[in-house]
Design a protein around this motif. Sequence first.
Motif, PDB file in Angstrom:
ATOM      1  N   SER A  48     -26.080  26.319 -61.217  1.00  0.00           N
ATOM      2  CA  SER A  48     -27.320  27.178 -61.009  1.00  0.00           C
ATOM      3  C   SER A  48     -28.405  26.226 -61.494  1.00  0.00           C
ATOM      4  CB  SER A  48     -27.344  28.597 -61.984  1.00  0.00           C
ATOM      5  OG  SER A  48     -28.538  29.164 -61.694  1.00  0.00           O
ATOM      6  N   ASP A  49     -28.401  25.585 -62.769  1.00  0.00           N
ATOM      7  CA  ASP A  49     -29.121  24.665 -63.260  1.00  0.00           C
ATOM      8  C   ASP A  49     -29.565  23.455 -62.151  1.00  0.00           C
ATOM      9  OD1 ASP A  49     -29.479  26.345 -65.368  1.00  0.00           O
ATOM     10  OD2 ASP A  49     -28.391  24.915 -66.832  1.00  0.00           O
ATOM     11  N   ALA A  50     -28.395  23.112 -61.603  1.00  0.00           N
ATOM     12  CA  ALA A  50     -28.744  21.863 -60.740  1.00  0.00           C
ATOM     13  C   ALA A  50     -29.256  22.374 -59.262  1.00  0.00           C
ATOM     14  CB  ALA A  50     -27.276  21.236 -60.274  1.00  0.00           C
ATOM     15  N   ALA A  51     -29.073  23.615 -58.919  1.00  0.00           N
ATOM     16  CA  ALA A  51     -29.561  23.991 -57.685  1.00  0.00           C
ATOM     17  C   ALA A  51     -31.189  23.977 -58.064  1.00  0.00           C
ATOM     18  CB  ALA A  51     -28.866  25.409 -57.486  1.00  0.00           C
ATOM     19  N   ARG A  52     -31.432  24.988 -59.158  1.00  0.00           N
ATOM     20  CA  ARG A  52     -32.937  25.087 -59.383  1.00  0.00           C
ATOM     21  C   ARG A  52     -33.513  23.651 -59.683  1.00  0.00           C
ATOM     22  NH1 ARG A  52     -31.974  27.381 -64.011  1.00  0.00           N
ATOM     23  NH2 ARG A  52     -31.330  29.153 -63.193  1.00  0.00           N
ATOM     24  N   ALA A  53     -33.007  22.615 -60.342  1.00  0.00           N
ATOM     25  CA  ALA A  53     -33.771  21.400 -60.472  1.00  0.00           C
ATOM     26  C   ALA A  53     -33.847  20.774 -58.849  1.00  0.00           C
ATOM     27  CB  ALA A  53     -33.019  20.359 -61.467  1.00  0.00           C
ATOM     28  N   VAL A  54     -32.892  20.827 -58.082  1.00  0.00           N
ATOM     29  CA  VAL A  54     -32.915  20.150 -56.721  1.00  0.00           C
ATOM     30  C   VAL A  54     -34.007  20.774 -55.835  1.00  0.00           C
ATOM     31  CG1 VAL A  54     -31.674  19.680 -54.776  1.00  0.00           C
ATOM     32  CG2 VAL A  54     -30.608  19.186 -56.950  1.00  0.00           C
ATOM     33  N   SER A  55     -34.037  22.087 -55.991  1.00  0.00           N
ATOM     34  CA  SER A  55     -35.130  22.902 -55.147  1.00  0.00           C
ATOM     35  C   SER A  55     -36.564  22.670 -55.483  1.00  0.00           C
ATOM     36  CB  SER A  55     -34.848  24.527 -55.568  1.00  0.00           C
ATOM     37  OG  SER A  55     -35.118  24.956 -56.460  1.00  0.00           O
ATOM     38  N   ALA A  56     -36.697  21.871 -56.881  1.00  0.00           N
ATOM     39  CA  ALA A  56     -37.883  21.574 -57.541  1.00  0.00           C
ATOM     40  C   ALA A  56     -38.352  20.362 -56.869  1.00  0.00           C
ATOM     41  CB  ALA A  56     -38.042  21.896 -58.714  1.00  0.00           C
ATOM     42  N   LEU A  57     -37.463  19.634 -56.348  1.00  0.00           N
ATOM     43  CA  LEU A  57     -37.733  18.246 -55.833  1.00  0.00           C
ATOM     44  C   LEU A  57     -38.773  18.375 -54.508  1.00  0.00           C
ATOM     45  CD1 LEU A  57     -34.366  16.370 -55.974  1.00  0.00           C
ATOM     46  CD2 LEU A  57     -36.302  15.938 -57.159  1.00  0.00           C
ATOM     47  N   PRO A  58     -39.621  17.501 -54.236  1.00  0.00           N
ATOM     48  CA  PRO A  58     -40.508  17.461 -53.121  1.00  0.00           C
ATOM     49  C   PRO A  58     -39.802  17.491 -51.896  1.00  0.00           C
ATOM     50  CG  PRO A  58     -40.701  15.392 -54.372  1.00  0.00           C
ATOM     51  CD  PRO A  58     -39.655  16.213 -55.092  1.00  0.00           C
ATOM     52  N   LYS A  59     -40.268  18.194 -50.920  1.00  0.00           N
ATOM     53  CA  LYS A  59     -39.443  18.350 -49.580  1.00  0.00           C
ATOM     54  C   LYS A  59     -39.204  17.095 -48.895  1.00  0.00           C
ATOM     55  CE  LYS A  59     -41.102  22.689 -48.367  1.00  0.00           C
ATOM     56  NZ  LYS A  59     -40.581  23.815 -47.701  1.00  0.00           N
ATOM     57  N   SER A  60     -39.692  15.910 -49.446  1.00  0.00           N
ATOM     58  CA  SER A  60     -39.561  14.739 -48.666  1.00  0.00           C
ATOM     59  C   SER A  60     -38.363  14.084 -49.315  1.00  0.00           C
ATOM     60  CB  SER A  60     -40.676  13.800 -48.974  1.00  0.00           C
ATOM     61  OG  SER A  60     -41.162  13.485 -50.263  1.00  0.00           O
ATOM     62  N   ALA A  61     -37.686  14.472 -50.564  1.00  0.00           N
ATOM     63  CA  ALA A  61     -36.512  13.796 -51.182  1.00  0.00           C
ATOM     64  C   ALA A  61     -35.468  14.021 -50.225  1.00  0.00           C
ATOM     65  CB  ALA A  61     -36.257  14.744 -52.465  1.00  0.00           C
ATOM     66  N   ASP A  62     -34.734  12.459 -50.309  1.00  0.00           N
ATOM     67  CA  ASP A  62     -33.696  12.422 -49.234  1.00  0.00           C
ATOM     68  C   ASP A  62     -32.418  12.925 -50.117  1.00  0.00           C
ATOM     69  OD1 ASP A  62     -33.335  10.649 -51.208  1.00  0.00           O
ATOM     70  OD2 ASP A  62     -33.022   8.941 -50.012  1.00  0.00           O
ATOM     71  N   GLN A  63     -31.299  12.913 -49.139  1.00  0.00           N
ATOM     72  CA  GLN A  63     -29.781  13.309 -49.934  1.00  0.00           C
ATOM     73  C   GLN A  63     -29.657  12.567 -51.053  1.00  0.00           C
ATOM     74  OE1 GLN A  63     -28.286  15.800 -48.118  1.00  0.00           O
ATOM     75  NE2 GLN A  63     -26.494  15.791 -49.595  1.00  0.00           N
ATOM     76  N   ASN A  64     -29.708  11.246 -51.238  1.00  0.00           N
ATOM     77  CA  ASN A  64     -29.278  10.464 -52.446  1.00  0.00           C
ATOM     78  C   ASN A  64     -30.150  11.109 -53.664  1.00  0.00           C
ATOM     79  OD1 ASN A  64     -27.475   9.186 -50.851  1.00  0.00           O
ATOM     80  ND2 ASN A  64     -28.635   7.127 -50.473  1.00  0.00           N
ATOM     81  N   ALA A  65     -31.256  11.319 -53.426  1.00  0.00           N
ATOM     82  CA  ALA A  65     -32.228  11.757 -54.550  1.00  0.00           C
ATOM     83  C   ALA A  65     -31.799  13.347 -55.000  1.00  0.00           C
ATOM     84  CB  ALA A  65     -33.622  11.704 -54.170  1.00  0.00           C
ATOM     85  N   GLN A  66     -31.431  13.990 -54.055  1.00  0.00           N
ATOM     86  CA  GLN A  66     -30.822  15.309 -54.387  1.00  0.00           C
ATOM     87  C   GLN A  66     -29.592  15.194 -55.127  1.00  0.00           C
ATOM     88  OE1 GLN A  66     -30.702  17.340 -50.469  1.00  0.00           O
ATOM     89  NE2 GLN A  66     -32.906  17.598 -50.576  1.00  0.00           N
ATOM     90  N   GLN A  67     -28.626  14.379 -54.425  1.00  0.00           N
ATOM     91  CA  GLN A  67     -27.397  14.200 -55.150  1.00  0.00           C
ATOM     92  C   GLN A  67     -27.590  13.623 -56.685  1.00  0.00           C
ATOM     93  OE1 GLN A  67     -24.254  14.786 -53.502  1.00  0.00           O
ATOM     94  NE2 GLN A  67     -23.771  14.812 -55.654  1.00  0.00           N
ATOM     95  N   GLU A  68     -28.251  12.602 -57.002  1.00  0.00           N
ATOM     96  CA  GLU A  68     -28.627  12.139 -58.131  1.00  0.00           C
ATOM     97  C   GLU A  68     -29.066  13.152 -59.003  1.00  0.00           C
ATOM     98  OE1 GLU A  68     -30.841   8.497 -57.902  1.00  0.00           O
ATOM     99  OE2 GLU A  68     -29.320   7.582 -56.749  1.00  0.00           O
ATOM    100  N   LYS A  69     -30.097  13.761 -58.496  1.00  0.00           N
ATOM    101  CA  LYS A  69     -30.642  15.060 -59.739  1.00  0.00           C
ATOM    102  C   LYS A  69     -29.638  16.106 -59.921  1.00  0.00           C
ATOM    103  CE  LYS A  69     -34.406  16.777 -61.396  1.00  0.00           C
ATOM    104  NZ  LYS A  69     -34.929  15.976 -62.504  1.00  0.00           N
ATOM    105  N   ALA A  70     -28.768  16.271 -58.816  1.00  0.00           N
ATOM    106  CA  ALA A  70     -27.872  17.613 -58.891  1.00  0.00           C
ATOM    107  C   ALA A  70     -26.834  17.082 -59.963  1.00  0.00           C
ATOM    108  CB  ALA A  70     -27.259  17.801 -57.830  1.00  0.00           C
ATOM    109  N   ASN A  71     -26.371  16.056 -59.872  1.00  0.00           N
ATOM    110  CA  ASN A  71     -25.202  15.238 -60.759  1.00  0.00           C
ATOM    111  C   ASN A  71     -25.816  15.072 -62.356  1.00  0.00           C
ATOM    112  OD1 ASN A  71     -22.720  14.930 -59.791  1.00  0.00           O
ATOM    113  ND2 ASN A  71     -23.489  12.982 -58.651  1.00  0.00           N
TER     114      ASN A  71
END
Length: 159
Positions: free
Chosen positions: A63-86
């Motif tokens: 839940s914390d990871a999903a919340r943090a990834v959803s706060a990333l800018p829409k332009s964030a790529d898959q790698n940025a989302q993956q790093e933030k989630a981890n």
Amino acid sequence: MNTLATGCHLRARAHHLQQGAAQRGAAAIEFALVLPILIALLYGIVTFGDLFYTQMVVTRAASDAARAVSALPKSADQNAQQEKANSVAQDSLRATYPVLPEGTNALVNGDRCTVGSAEQISIQVNFPYRGMLPAITLPVVGTVGWGNRPLVGCAVAQV
């Protein structure tokens, strides 16, 4: 007559003492029969409680990871989302488990997807659970324990 009454009293007292010893012996045998059941019940309560708590922690990390990834800018790529989630999932797990087992990770499931009119992101956190107590072997039941199994926590957040 006085000696006869004393003799009867002594025999009655001796009989009462023998019954008391038999009662204590029966109580010891009953305790020996019930103790393994009580220990197995206590073991089950403790290990299931630990497993349930760990599952809640893993789900909270997702839940914390999903919340943090959803706060990333829409332009964030898959790698940025993956790093933030981890990063966020492992930080959340470390609040409870300072040393994480090998194989702990968070996966961003696909790109952001549109459901209805809202975009959503899905996160899955994998946590290799190691039981706090070792498995035990019971005579009739066999091996009992919830140790060494993967726990998965999932969360979806609206973007």
